[in-house]
Motif scaffolding. Sequence first.
Motif, PDB file in Angstrom:
ATOM      1  N   ARG A  75       0.803  -1.338   0.270  1.00  0.00           N
ATOM      2  CA  ARG A  75      -0.023   0.001  -0.135  1.00  0.00           C
ATOM      3  C   ARG A  75       0.850   1.346  -0.061  1.00  0.00           C
ATOM      4  O   ARG A  75       0.495   2.217  -0.849  1.00  0.00           O
ATOM      5  CB  ARG A  75      -0.772  -0.057   1.254  1.00  0.00           C
ATOM      6  CG  ARG A  75      -1.849   1.274   1.453  1.00  0.00           C
ATOM      7  CD  ARG A  75      -2.579   1.210   2.588  1.00  0.00           C
ATOM      8  NE  ARG A  75      -3.097   2.586   2.853  1.00  0.00           N
ATOM      9  CZ  ARG A  75      -2.758   3.727   3.402  1.00  0.00           C
ATOM     10  NH1 ARG A  75      -1.564   3.635   3.933  1.00  0.00           N
ATOM     11  NH2 ARG A  75      -3.461   4.791   3.660  1.00  0.00           N
ATOM     12  N   TRP A  76       1.973   1.353   0.799  1.00  0.00           N
ATOM     13  CA  TRP A  76       2.636   2.485   0.845  1.00  0.00           C
ATOM     14  C   TRP A  76       3.536   2.681  -0.365  1.00  0.00           C
ATOM     15  O   TRP A  76       3.829   3.886  -0.910  1.00  0.00           O
ATOM     16  CB  TRP A  76       3.725   2.388   2.198  1.00  0.00           C
ATOM     17  CG  TRP A  76       3.295   2.678   3.390  1.00  0.00           C
ATOM     18  CD1 TRP A  76       3.131   1.627   4.348  1.00  0.00           C
ATOM     19  CD2 TRP A  76       2.400   3.867   3.923  1.00  0.00           C
ATOM     20  NE1 TRP A  76       2.541   2.245   5.402  1.00  0.00           N
ATOM     21  CE2 TRP A  76       2.100   3.712   4.903  1.00  0.00           C
ATOM     22  CE3 TRP A  76       2.270   4.794   3.021  1.00  0.00           C
ATOM     23  CZ2 TRP A  76       1.420   4.479   5.875  1.00  0.00           C
ATOM     24  CZ3 TRP A  76       1.646   5.980   4.015  1.00  0.00           C
ATOM     25  CH2 TRP A  76       1.205   5.614   5.381  1.00  0.00           C
ATOM     26  N   VAL A  77       3.955   1.574  -0.915  1.00  0.00           N
ATOM     27  CA  VAL A  77       4.521   1.728  -2.231  1.00  0.00           C
ATOM     28  C   VAL A  77       3.737   2.345  -3.321  1.00  0.00           C
ATOM     29  O   VAL A  77       4.191   3.021  -4.044  1.00  0.00           O
ATOM     30  CB  VAL A  77       5.478   0.412  -2.622  1.00  0.00           C
ATOM     31  CG1 VAL A  77       5.883   0.542  -4.170  1.00  0.00           C
ATOM     32  CG2 VAL A  77       6.503   0.049  -1.801  1.00  0.00           C
ATOM     33  N   ALA A  78       2.592   1.719  -3.278  1.00  0.00           N
ATOM     34  CA  ALA A  78       1.615   2.316  -4.355  1.00  0.00           C
ATOM     35  C   ALA A  78       1.191   3.838  -4.252  1.00  0.00           C
ATOM     36  O   ALA A  78       1.037   4.178  -5.087  1.00  0.00           O
ATOM     37  CB  ALA A  78       0.301   1.476  -4.123  1.00  0.00           C
ATOM     38  N   ARG A  79       1.616   4.169  -2.871  1.00  0.00           N
ATOM     39  CA  ARG A  79       1.084   5.576  -2.828  1.00  0.00           C
ATOM     40  C   ARG A  79       2.401   6.474  -2.968  1.00  0.00           C
ATOM     41  O   ARG A  79       2.241   7.680  -2.896  1.00  0.00           O
ATOM     42  CB  ARG A  79       0.246   5.884  -1.437  1.00  0.00           C
ATOM     43  CG  ARG A  79      -0.838   5.129  -1.259  1.00  0.00           C
ATOM     44  CD  ARG A  79      -1.291   5.342   0.261  1.00  0.00           C
ATOM     45  NE  ARG A  79      -1.521   6.749   0.483  1.00  0.00           N
ATOM     46  CZ  ARG A  79      -2.639   7.203   0.102  1.00  0.00           C
ATOM     47  NH1 ARG A  79      -3.509   6.944  -0.319  1.00  0.00           N
ATOM     48  NH2 ARG A  79      -2.977   8.743   0.471  1.00  0.00           N
ATOM     49  N   GLY A  80       3.601   6.072  -3.108  1.00  0.00           N
ATOM     50  CA  GLY A  80       4.761   6.598  -3.419  1.00  0.00           C
ATOM     51  C   GLY A  80       5.973   6.782  -2.336  1.00  0.00           C
ATOM     52  O   GLY A  80       6.917   7.494  -2.577  1.00  0.00           O
ATOM     53  N   CYS A  81       5.772   5.571  -1.642  1.00  0.00           N
ATOM     54  CA  CYS A  81       6.905   5.480  -0.635  1.00  0.00           C
ATOM     55  C   CYS A  81       8.060   5.052  -1.380  1.00  0.00           C
ATOM     56  O   CYS A  81       7.889   4.123  -2.155  1.00  0.00           O
ATOM     57  CB  CYS A  81       6.518   4.187   0.507  1.00  0.00           C
ATOM     58  SG  CYS A  81       7.573   4.095   1.722  1.00  0.00           S
TER      59      CYS A  81
END
Length: 275
Positions: free
Chosen positions: A242-248
């Motif tokens: 989820r974090w990666v998908a949001r730009g982490c």
Amino acid sequence: MAKTRTASRRRRTPDPNALGRAFKRRLQGDDLLLGGTATEYLRPSLVKMYAHAGYDFIYVEKEHTLMEGPELTDFLLSCRDNQMPVISKVGELNRSEVARLLEAGVVVIQLPRTESREQLDELHDYMTFPPGGSRAGAPGYGNADYIIPANHRAWMRGANEATLINVHIETALGLENAEQIVSCPHIDMVYVGPTDFSIELGHPGDYDHPDVRKGMDHILKLCLKHGVPFGTTPTNRKTAARWVARGCRFFEMHTELDLVHEGPCRVVDEFGSLK
């Protein structure tokens, strides 16, 4: 009698600032960077295992554990020798502690409980050579791979460019001042610590509570707005995705204690029930 050729036998001097420059470039790229955490077992073998596993950096947890002296400096030297950039916390905003970590070879200083622009201005001053800051010159230690630079001016300029600041937001005041913190031109990356952040917002250990997620999402959006890499520590693969998908852009991962604990438990679970 044959002439001596001492000068010709000298090894070519590497650029001591190359490690920091390369890490900064990777932060601005597209890869997700993973860091293995070191808390107590400051051994070269841990550096080797993290490097072989494919970690991109090593995160030294110096706020909550006792790390001083030759054990720490040897560990940092091993990290540099294995091309593993180190992010290290400082216990507090203190000139001498920041200087010791930088001189030992740390690439990134992470400031826990970042709550104001003034803190970052002070840290930047400690980490930057004149004229931009007041960092004292100390060539010839781990920061320069134990070689006196031939050109001090060039080395200092390169060190300024290759030394990074990692903001660590974990308090309600840090969240309140997130805009001024994230927009600070001195910073290179932003980490949100989910444990203390959840405690501060009144939901200890509940990293997925709506209030906690809302606050972290707000900081992430500010990072995207200002072009600053955002990172955290995920609880599992689902939340990490989820974090990666949001730009982490980076994760500070499990400690060596987590991994040591996991191994024996897995062995006992697998073999303990055999008759």
